[in-house]
Design an enzyme around this catalytic site. Structure first.
Site, PDB file in Angstrom:
ATOM      1  N   SER A   1      46.492  43.845   8.501  1.00  0.00           N
ATOM      2  CA  SER A   1      48.505  45.351   8.726  1.00  0.00           C
ATOM      3  C   SER A   1      48.386  45.593  10.163  1.00  0.00           C
ATOM      4  O   SER A   1      48.702  44.555  10.863  1.00  0.00           O
ATOM      5  CB  SER A   1      48.864  45.813   7.643  1.00  0.00           C
ATOM      6  OG  SER A   1      50.454  46.488   7.973  1.00  0.00           O
TER       7      SER A   1
ATOM      8  N   HIS B   1      50.642  44.614  -0.814  1.00  0.00           N
ATOM      9  CA  HIS B   1      49.577  44.383   0.869  1.00  0.00           C
ATOM     10  C   HIS B   1      47.956  44.920   0.931  1.00  0.00           C
ATOM     11  O   HIS B   1      48.249  44.210   1.974  1.00  0.00           O
ATOM     12  CB  HIS B   1      51.613  45.580   1.374  1.00  0.00           C
ATOM     13  CG  HIS B   1      51.033  45.846   2.738  1.00  0.00           C
ATOM     14  ND1 HIS B   1      50.827  44.738   3.552  1.00  0.00           N
ATOM     15  CD2 HIS B   1      50.875  46.978   3.828  1.00  0.00           C
ATOM     16  CE1 HIS B   1      51.348  45.278   4.956  1.00  0.00           C
ATOM     17  NE2 HIS B   1      50.628  46.441   4.697  1.00  0.00           N
TER      18      HIS B   1
END
Length: 255
Positions: free
Chosen positions: A85, A235
């Protein structure tokens, strides 16, 4: 800036950078498995996170400069760079500005494109917690659940709580600065000369951070890249499907 870090194992250096509102602690479990495969794993707390210093300057150019300084200070030769990320954007920024200084690149569930701000409710919830009045993590979790119903996300964020010498709770991350500058986390990594080092992009099957339509543009910037989709993961790929994540990573590293 002297970044806080932990080293696990011996071998070719592999640096891991966490995502926003995270810390190196998020990677301790999988890093041990990676180290056992013959790598010296360096887990870094990025500035304004974990036990690294807080600083008003916070953008990917600065985060990549922190990474450059860390590599130089520790005399790391031919490192592998891995980021999740926000950490993925940091290693991409480093790659486009320091070509030829690393062996391979691994980017977990993020692309080089710009992302709109989407952590507003989490930040509101974190800022709403009156830490000087909270007596336990359980109480903090109950209050925070009004803003974030997912228990796993709450647990992830509340790991950043710690008790001060005065006995009250405080955040390890720099919440005022992150609340102000969170938009910077969504900035695009500027296109430059193509990054030709072998690159692995990993995404969660249930995540929408890297879409099929994004891949053509990613390959223009990273022509020696391939995409691996981890089934059953969102995620937080490495936390949700750790065995599949490590298997895909080691396959790429050993090629």
């Amino acid at each position: 800036m002297q970044l806080h870090y932990k080293k696990i194992g011996e071998g070719q250096p592999l640096l891991i950078l966490h995502g926003v509102l995270g810390s190196l602690d998020n990677w301790l479990t999988v890093s041990k498995t990676i180290a056992d495969a013959g790598y010296a794993v360096y887990l870094l707390d990025q500035r304004n996170h974990g036990r690294s210093p807080h600083h008003e300057q916070f953008d990917f150019t600065t985060l990549a400069a922190d990474l450059e300084k860390f590599i130089a200070e520790h005399s790391l030769q031919n490192p592998i760079l891995l980021g999740h990320s926000m950490g993925g954007k940091t290693v991409m920024q480093y790659a486009v500005t320091h070509p030829g200084t690393f062996a391979k690149l691994v980017v977990v569930d993020i692309g080089p494109k710009a992302y709109p701000p989407h952590h507003g409710e989490l930040l509101r919830g974190l800022n709403a917690l009156a830490l000087d009045q909270i007596e336990s993590r359980q109480q903090a979790d109950e209050l925070f659940s009004t803003y974030e119903p997912n228990a796993g996300v709450r647990q992830f964020l509340l790991k950043n709580l710690y008790r001060t010498d005065q006995g009250t709770f405080a955040w390890r991350f720099n919440l005022p600065l992150l609340s102000r500058d969170m938009k910077n986390v969504g900035d695009a990594i500027p296109a430059s000369a193509p990054v030709t080092e072998p690159t692995l992009f990993m995404r969660g099957e249930k995540s929408d951070y890297i879409l099929d339509k994004d891949w053509e543009a990613i390959q223009e910037q990273f022509p020696n890249a391939r995409l691996e989709t981890i089934a059953g993961a969102g995620h937080w790929v490495q936390a949700e499907q750790p065995k599949a994540f490590v298997a895909a990573l080691l396959t790429f590293l050993e090629e």
